[in-house]
Write a protein that holds these residues in place. Structure first.
Motif, mmCIF file in Angstrom:
data_model
loop_
_atom_site.group_PDB
_atom_site.id
_atom_site.type_symbol
_atom_site.label_atom_id
_atom_site.label_comp_id
_atom_site.label_asym_id
_atom_site.label_seq_id
_atom_site.Cartn_x
_atom_site.Cartn_y
_atom_site.Cartn_z
ATOM 1 N N ALA A 65 0.832 -1.206 0.000
ATOM 2 C CA ALA A 65 0.000 0.000 0.000
ATOM 3 C C ALA A 65 0.866 1.255 0.000
ATOM 4 C CB ALA A 65 -0.920 -0.003 1.218
ATOM 5 N N ALA A 66 1.929 1.248 0.810
ATOM 6 C CA ALA A 66 2.832 2.397 0.869
ATOM 7 C C ALA A 66 3.598 2.561 -0.441
ATOM 8 C CB ALA A 66 3.807 2.238 2.035
ATOM 9 N N GLN A 67 3.970 1.454 -1.063
ATOM 10 C CA GLN A 67 4.668 1.499 -2.352
ATOM 11 C C GLN A 67 3.798 2.178 -3.409
ATOM 12 O OE1 GLN A 67 5.849 -2.485 -3.491
ATOM 13 N NE2 GLN A 67 6.579 -2.982 -1.437
ATOM 14 N N LYS A 68 2.550 1.782 -3.446
ATOM 15 C CA LYS A 68 1.643 2.341 -4.456
ATOM 16 C C LYS A 68 1.413 3.836 -4.239
ATOM 17 C CE LYS A 68 -0.753 -1.978 -5.500
ATOM 18 N NZ LYS A 68 -2.048 -2.714 -5.493
ATOM 19 N N LEU A 69 1.351 4.252 -2.977
ATOM 20 C CA LEU A 69 1.207 5.677 -2.694
ATOM 21 C C LEU A 69 2.424 6.450 -3.195
ATOM 22 C CD1 LEU A 69 -0.233 5.695 0.952
ATOM 23 C CD2 LEU A 69 -1.377 6.562 -1.108
ATOM 24 N N LEU A 70 3.614 5.899 -2.938
ATOM 25 C CA LEU A 70 4.843 6.581 -3.340
ATOM 26 C C LEU A 70 4.910 6.772 -4.853
ATOM 27 C CD1 LEU A 70 8.352 6.047 -1.863
ATOM 28 C CD2 LEU A 70 8.069 6.077 -4.345
ATOM 29 N N PHE A 71 4.544 5.730 -5.615
ATOM 30 C CA PHE A 71 4.628 5.831 -7.078
ATOM 31 C C PHE A 71 3.430 6.574 -7.686
ATOM 32 C CE2 PHE A 71 7.909 2.657 -6.560
ATOM 33 C CZ PHE A 71 8.800 2.966 -7.579
ATOM 34 N N LYS A 72 2.395 6.759 -6.895
ATOM 35 C CA LYS A 72 1.242 7.522 -7.396
ATOM 36 C C LYS A 72 1.450 9.019 -7.248
ATOM 37 C CE LYS A 72 -3.806 7.758 -7.119
ATOM 38 N NZ LYS A 72 -5.027 7.193 -6.497
ATOM 39 N N TYR A 73 2.151 9.413 -6.192
ATOM 40 C CA TYR A 73 2.363 10.839 -5.919
ATOM 41 C C TYR A 73 3.869 11.142 -5.980
ATOM 42 C CZ TYR A 73 -2.430 10.497 -4.176
ATOM 43 O OH TYR A 73 -3.792 10.269 -4.059
ATOM 44 N N THR A 74 4.365 11.374 -7.171
ATOM 45 C CA THR A 74 5.796 11.628 -7.357
ATOM 46 C C THR A 74 6.026 13.043 -7.876
ATOM 47 O OG1 THR A 74 5.990 10.977 -9.692
ATOM 48 C CG2 THR A 74 5.986 9.203 -8.064
ATOM 49 N N ASN A 75 7.299 13.404 -7.983
ATOM 50 C CA ASN A 75 7.661 14.709 -8.544
ATOM 51 C C ASN A 75 7.808 14.658 -10.062
ATOM 52 O OD1 ASN A 75 9.941 13.118 -8.598
ATOM 53 N ND2 ASN A 75 11.351 14.748 -7.969
ATOM 54 N N ALA A 76 7.465 13.516 -10.646
ATOM 55 C CA ALA A 76 7.582 13.358 -12.107
ATOM 56 C C ALA A 76 6.371 13.972 -12.791
ATOM 57 C CB ALA A 76 7.704 11.886 -12.462
ATOM 58 N N GLU A 77 6.444 14.016 -14.113
ATOM 59 C CA GLU A 77 5.333 14.536 -14.903
ATOM 60 C C GLU A 77 5.054 13.553 -16.047
ATOM 61 O OE1 GLU A 77 2.199 16.502 -15.835
ATOM 62 O OE2 GLU A 77 3.449 17.251 -14.195
ATOM 63 N N PRO A 78 3.948 12.806 -15.993
ATOM 64 C CA PRO A 78 2.883 12.875 -14.986
ATOM 65 C C PRO A 78 3.335 12.289 -13.648
ATOM 66 C CG PRO A 78 2.485 11.061 -16.481
ATOM 67 C CD PRO A 78 3.665 11.800 -17.038
ATOM 68 N N SER A 79 2.632 12.644 -12.610
ATOM 69 C CA SER A 79 3.014 12.246 -11.256
ATOM 70 C C SER A 79 2.773 10.765 -10.981
ATOM 71 C CB SER A 79 2.229 13.086 -10.240
ATOM 72 O OG SER A 79 2.485 12.656 -8.923
ATOM 73 N N ASP A 80 1.670 10.251 -11.490
ATOM 74 C CA ASP A 80 1.276 8.863 -11.201
ATOM 75 C C ASP A 80 1.999 7.894 -12.137
ATOM 76 O OD1 ASP A 80 0.062 6.487 -10.571
ATOM 77 O OD2 ASP A 80 -1.993 7.177 -10.881
#
Length: 339
Positions: free
Chosen positions: A132-147
């Protein structure tokens, strides 16, 4: 036959590999501890929180004070237990959604993940943090797109795979994909012990050394490949992929060429020229045998009515030494027909 080394799966660690170690220790852990008191106070008896509370040992789940003290102790000692990881993921979720938390991926990570995904390489995550924590981290990133979650094929943690320092954990991960050889997995981590465990399980594995990571022991660079960026893998993975494709293409090309040669030989070779005299004679004899019954049937059809005779009606063959000549035999046959 040697096992293929063409990489089909890239298995990724998170902390110190795709994002700085400081993000976990300086952002995520403090945020969870900061959110803990209010969450415990307001949600202690709510069903959505009770799931995480009840996962703690009984001596800590019955009292709010004992519960919070235990969480602080585990985080301070960096103890990686599943019930703590699950609670942290729950506490981080609101921080991610509100924009207070955003995963600072290293600059090479998002572009390379997208590139590997586009090349058909499966991307998977294996971290001590909960799925669950892994998915949150890769969903809200500083990349563009974020997810970036849509790039990831599978997620593994210490609950569904096992401890990261044990080779059996990597064997278990590989067993989920029987169509992929263990040697076609590439595990990337900043942790040397984890890299050794993956190699012991038959995977390819390399050490990732990022800014902020602890200095490696002196022998690590001698016995293991150490990379400072995913960009260093691009040429290597492409080369192996092209080599695998090249072998297949060469094999198919050779088959096509051989087929063309065979057709050319068949067109230029006269009938039966490649057969031995004995084979031709045997084939002709076989044809004669097949034709004789047809000839006999036609001969019977051409005989005048009443002339067909059985073996009983034919005169007996002369015995040896009787002196009967061929002329005598013919005369006897004519006389018999006259009757």
């Amino acid at each position: 036959m040697a096992a293929s080394t063409a990489v089909q799966v890239v298995l990724l660690d998170i902390e110190g590999t795709v994002c700085p170690i400081s993000f976990v220790k300086d952002v995520l852990f403090p945020h969870a501890l900061k959110a803990l008191p209010e969450t415990v106070k307001e949600q202690w008896d709510k069903p959505e929180f009770k799931i995480y509370r009840d996962a703690f040992p009984a001596e800590f789940s019955g009292s709010q004070d004992a519960f919070q003290a235990h969480v602080i102790d585990l985080v301070t000692r960096d103890v990686k237990v599943s019930y703590l990881k699950n609670l942290q993921g729950y506490l981080w979720e609101e921080g991610y959604r509100s924009g207070q938390i955003k995963a600072p991926l290293f600059s090479d990570v998002a572009p390379m993940l997208a590139r590997w995904h586009g090349q058909g390489i499966k991307l998977m995550i294996y971290s001590s943090g909960s799925v669950a924590a892994q998915k949150l981290l890769f969903k809200y990133t500083n990349a563009e797109p974020s997810d970036l979650t849509m790039l990831i094929s599978d997620w593994f943690d210490t609950v569904n795979a096992g401890l990261k320092a044990e080779s059996a954990s990597y064997e278990k991960i590989a067993s989920n994909y029987p169509d992929v050889l263990p040697s076609q997995f590439l595990f990337l981590s900043d942790n040397v012990t984890e890299v050794d465990a993956a190699i012991a399980a038959g995977m390819q594995s390399k050490v990732i050394f990022r800014p902020g990571n602890a200095e490696l022991a002196s022998d690590v660079r001698e016995r293991l490949e150490v990379l400072e960026s995913f960009d260093e893998l691009e040429a290597d993975l492409n080369t192996k992929k092209l080599e695998a494709l090249g072998k297949r293409d060469r094999s198919e090309s050779e088959e096509v060429k051989q087929e063309a040669v065979d057709k050319k030989k068949a067109a230029a070779t006269p009938p039966n020229s490649d057969k031995t005299k004995e084979a031709v004679a045997a084939e002709d004899s076989h044809k004669d045998k097949k034709m004789k019954p047809m000839d006999n049937e036609k001969t019977e059809e051409r005989r005048p009515s009443g002339t067909n005779r059985t073996e009983d009606e034919l005169p007996a063959a002369p015995s040896a030494g009787t002196g009967t000549t061929i002329s005598d035999l013919l005369n006897e046959v004519e006389q018999s027909n006259g009757n």
